[in-house]
Design an enzyme around this catalytic site. Structure first.
Site, mmCIF file in Angstrom:
data_model
loop_
_atom_site.group_PDB
_atom_site.id
_atom_site.type_symbol
_atom_site.label_atom_id
_atom_site.label_comp_id
_atom_site.label_asym_id
_atom_site.label_seq_id
_atom_site.Cartn_x
_atom_site.Cartn_y
_atom_site.Cartn_z
ATOM 1 N N CYS A 63 29.764 7.016 81.035
ATOM 2 C CA CYS A 63 30.007 8.104 80.958
ATOM 3 C C CYS A 63 30.613 8.760 79.900
ATOM 4 C CB CYS A 63 30.862 7.944 81.925
ATOM 5 S SG CYS A 63 31.347 10.395 82.492
ATOM 6 N N CYS A 67 37.463 11.483 79.711
ATOM 7 C CA CYS A 67 38.224 12.046 80.437
ATOM 8 C C CYS A 67 39.570 10.299 80.390
ATOM 9 C CB CYS A 67 37.926 11.458 82.569
ATOM 10 S SG CYS A 67 37.101 12.232 82.464
ATOM 11 N N CYS A 70 40.538 6.747 81.991
ATOM 12 C CA CYS A 70 39.218 6.490 83.266
ATOM 13 C C CYS A 70 38.328 5.050 82.084
ATOM 14 C CB CYS A 70 37.804 7.515 83.113
ATOM 15 S SG CYS A 70 36.226 7.150 84.384
ATOM 16 N N CYS A 107 32.281 6.033 100.409
ATOM 17 C CA CYS A 107 32.726 7.052 99.595
ATOM 18 C C CYS A 107 31.885 6.366 98.003
ATOM 19 C CB CYS A 107 34.007 7.359 98.651
ATOM 20 S SG CYS A 107 33.541 8.174 97.749
ATOM 21 N N CYS A 138 31.365 10.287 102.118
ATOM 22 C CA CYS A 138 31.508 11.216 101.063
ATOM 23 C C CYS A 138 30.881 10.417 100.025
ATOM 24 C CB CYS A 138 33.835 10.726 101.059
ATOM 25 S SG CYS A 138 34.159 11.602 99.922
ATOM 26 N N CYS A 198 37.147 16.737 99.127
ATOM 27 C CA CYS A 198 38.576 15.281 98.382
ATOM 28 C C CYS A 198 38.563 16.848 97.161
ATOM 29 C CB CYS A 198 37.449 14.574 99.132
ATOM 30 S SG CYS A 198 38.729 13.467 98.569
ATOM 31 N N ARG A 270 45.685 10.804 101.024
ATOM 32 C CA ARG A 270 44.985 9.387 100.732
ATOM 33 C C ARG A 270 45.452 8.766 99.660
ATOM 34 N NH1 ARG A 270 39.986 8.217 102.231
ATOM 35 N NH2 ARG A 270 39.026 10.498 101.595
HETATM 36 N N1 SAM Z 1 32.720 10.806 87.435
HETATM 37 C C1 SAM Z 1 32.521 11.539 88.776
HETATM 38 C C2 SAM Z 1 33.643 12.515 88.088
HETATM 39 O O1 SAM Z 1 34.474 12.193 87.606
HETATM 40 O O2 SAM Z 1 34.169 13.278 89.010
HETATM 41 C C3 SAM Z 1 33.009 10.954 90.001
HETATM 42 C C4 SAM Z 1 34.113 9.427 89.293
HETATM 43 S S1 SAM Z 1 35.838 9.652 89.085
HETATM 44 C C5 SAM Z 1 36.077 7.845 88.348
HETATM 45 C C6 SAM Z 1 36.587 10.044 90.428
HETATM 46 C C7 SAM Z 1 38.247 10.212 89.710
HETATM 47 O O3 SAM Z 1 38.506 8.920 90.099
HETATM 48 C C8 SAM Z 1 38.720 10.820 88.447
HETATM 49 O O4 SAM Z 1 38.494 11.767 89.147
HETATM 50 C C9 SAM Z 1 39.818 10.550 88.855
HETATM 51 O O5 SAM Z 1 40.796 11.386 89.309
HETATM 52 C C10 SAM Z 1 39.690 9.575 89.766
HETATM 53 N N2 SAM Z 1 39.940 7.716 88.258
HETATM 54 C C11 SAM Z 1 39.900 8.007 87.305
HETATM 55 N N3 SAM Z 1 39.776 6.449 86.665
HETATM 56 C C12 SAM Z 1 41.326 6.150 87.444
HETATM 57 C C13 SAM Z 1 42.540 5.545 86.993
HETATM 58 N N4 SAM Z 1 42.375 4.727 85.791
HETATM 59 N N5 SAM Z 1 44.044 5.431 88.358
HETATM 60 C C14 SAM Z 1 43.561 6.660 89.028
HETATM 61 N N6 SAM Z 1 43.185 7.877 88.795
HETATM 62 C C15 SAM Z 1 41.653 7.455 88.253
HETATM 63 C C1 DTB Z 2 39.693 9.605 93.630
HETATM 64 O O1 DTB Z 2 40.205 10.341 93.695
HETATM 65 N N1 DTB Z 2 40.349 8.196 93.674
HETATM 66 C C2 DTB Z 2 38.936 7.592 93.575
HETATM 67 C C3 DTB Z 2 38.309 8.201 94.830
HETATM 68 N N2 DTB Z 2 38.416 9.382 94.320
HETATM 69 C C4 DTB Z 2 36.704 7.938 93.967
HETATM 70 C C5 DTB Z 2 38.427 6.292 92.802
HETATM 71 C C6 DTB Z 2 40.289 5.883 91.608
HETATM 72 C C7 DTB Z 2 39.514 5.014 90.340
HETATM 73 C C8 DTB Z 2 40.033 4.327 89.788
HETATM 74 C C9 DTB Z 2 39.333 3.641 88.588
HETATM 75 C C10 DTB Z 2 37.804 2.851 88.934
HETATM 76 O O2 DTB Z 2 38.496 1.344 90.243
HETATM 77 O O3 DTB Z 2 37.662 2.949 88.243
HETATM 78 FE FE1 SF4 Z 3 32.988 10.305 83.788
HETATM 79 FE FE2 SF4 Z 3 34.282 8.677 83.980
HETATM 80 FE FE3 SF4 Z 3 35.598 11.805 83.857
HETATM 81 FE FE4 SF4 Z 3 34.635 10.686 85.828
HETATM 82 S S1 SF4 Z 3 36.394 10.701 85.666
HETATM 83 S S2 SF4 Z 3 33.748 11.922 84.401
HETATM 84 S S3 SF4 Z 3 33.600 8.611 85.460
HETATM 85 S S4 SF4 Z 3 34.997 9.465 81.605
#
Ligand code: SAM
Ligand code: DTB
Ligand code: SF4
Length: 323
Positions: A63, A67, A70, A107, A138, A198, A270
């Site tokens: 990606c 973030c 992530c 989702c 979702c 959501c 959630r």
């Molecule tokens: N890329 C898209 C976005 O960011 O909108 C969708 C996927 S992203 C992984 C969805 C959500 O997962 C993020 O907004 C974040 O709140 C959550 N997330 C990602 N990594 C995480 C982590 N290490 N711990 C907790 N929540 C996480």
């Molecule tokens: C959200 O708020 N939490 C979920 C879902 N929306 C998509 C994602 C959590 C991701 C946790 C890190 C991972 O599994 O990569």
């Molecule tokens: Fe990309 Fe992860 Fe950020 Fe979603 S949360 S935009 S997957 S870096």
């Protein structure tokens, strides 16, 4: 609790929840906060019931966003295997399995900054197929333009997940490649297209307590507030900039859930990422605080989740009906 002051009455944007009122909830003795949250919960929801939603990463890693939490950002070396958009039959197979395990909602998550129009076409097919199985749908695919949101809604998408993550003032410490306003714009596009929102955030990213107040303020004053509010406890992934942070006080996490419940009484609250690292009593406090939905299945998107077997045992012990 509607907050209004003479000066606010003069403007059209009267805030339902201002920061002092939210702070006052966080400052309550824990038992008083829990009592209020449980009371609100029982006014609006069936007690002892938790909704199960399963996650599938349909496009993994690489990606372009930064973030800091992530594992899927291309900027951090997390050892994650990247995957292109998953073929339709694999998505349908995963959704079928999720349904047979008892999930009600499915989702689909993709590591995109924003999907291409050709991606939207493919995801639209997956949405229609998942819906056909009798699952609620979702998706979380990054930022959406109005026409993309409309195409997803036309395909039958019920919820779109797009998190604000944290307070507006702490946000810049976590993400630099898109703004808070970008996120609000996507949420608006989702609403305009008629889908349910959501939207939640992450606790434990090094934010201070005021930032948690700020996140709740941003969420609870959305018009209307989100139908579904994921509260994630940061999963600390090695290789990400937040991989070595200290654990937050578990009671502070419980307080976040309770304040979300009180300020957004009708929403699904959630208990999201981070459950694998929580013990059963802590999760139980979160359910008492008003959490009534979890991600269910051995995996989140790329990280482990509490196992199905463990969850079944926990729900049984607590007398929780889960579907
Ligand atoms: N890329 C898209 C976005 O960011 O909108 C969708 C996927 S992203 C992984 C969805 C959500 O997962 C993020 O907004 C974040 O709140 C959550 N997330 C990602 N990594 C995480 C982590 N290490 N711990 C907790 N929540 C996480
Ligand atoms: C959200 O708020 N939490 C979920 C879902 N929306 C998509 C994602 C959590 C991701 C946790 C890190 C991972 O599994 O990569
Ligand atoms: Fe990309 Fe992860 Fe950020 Fe979603 S949360 S935009 S997957 S870096």
């Amino acid at each position: 609790m509607i907050q209004s002051t003479p000066s606010m009455d003069a403007v059209t944007t009267v805030k339902k929840w201002d920061r002092p009122a939210i702070q006052a909830l966080f400052d309550l003795p824990l038992m008083d906060l829990m009592f209020q949250a449980q009371t609100v919960h029982r006014q609006h929801h069936t007690p002892n019931t938790v909704q199960l939603s399963s996650l599938l990463s349909i496009k993994t890693g690489a990606c372009p966003e930064d973030c800091k939490y992530c594992p899927q950002s291309a900027r951090y070396k997390t050892g994650l295997k990247t995957e292109r958009l998953m073929p339709l039959d694999q998505i349908v197979a995963a959704a079928t399995e999720a349904k047979s395990n008892g999930a009600e909602r499915f989702c689909m998550g993709a590591a995109w900054r924003t999907p291409k129009d050709s991606d939207i076409e493919q995801v639209a097919q997956a949405i229609a197929a998942v819906k056909e199985l009798g699952l609620e749908t979702c998706a979380t695919l990054g930022m959406l333009k109005p026409d993309q949101a409309e195409k997803l809604a036309d395909a039958g998408l019920e919820y779109y997940n797009h998190n604000l993550d944290t307070s507006p003032e702490f946000y810049g410490e976590i993400i630099s490649t898109r703004t808070y306003d970008d996120r609000l714009e996507t949420l608006d596009n989702v609403r305009q297209a008629g889908m349910k929102v959501c939207c939640g955030g992450i606790v434990g990213m090094g934010e201070n307590k005021t930032d948690r107040v700020g996140l709740i303020e941003a969420l609870a004053n959305l018009e209307p507030y989100p139908e579904s509010v994921p509260i994630n406890n940061l999963v600390k992934v090695a290789g990400t900039p937040l991989g070595e942070l200290e654990e937050i006080d578990p009671f502070d996490f419980v307080r976040m859930v309770a304040v979300a419940r009180i300020t957004m009484p009708k929403s699904w609250v959630r208990l999201s990422a981070g459950r694998e690292e929580m013990n059963d009593p802590l999760q139980t406090l979160c359910f008492m605080a008003g959490a009534n939905s979890v991600f269910y299945g051995d995996q989140l998107l790329t990280c482990n989740n509490a196992s199905i077997e463990h969850d079944r045992g926990l729900f049984e012990k607590l007398g929780i009906n889960a579907s």
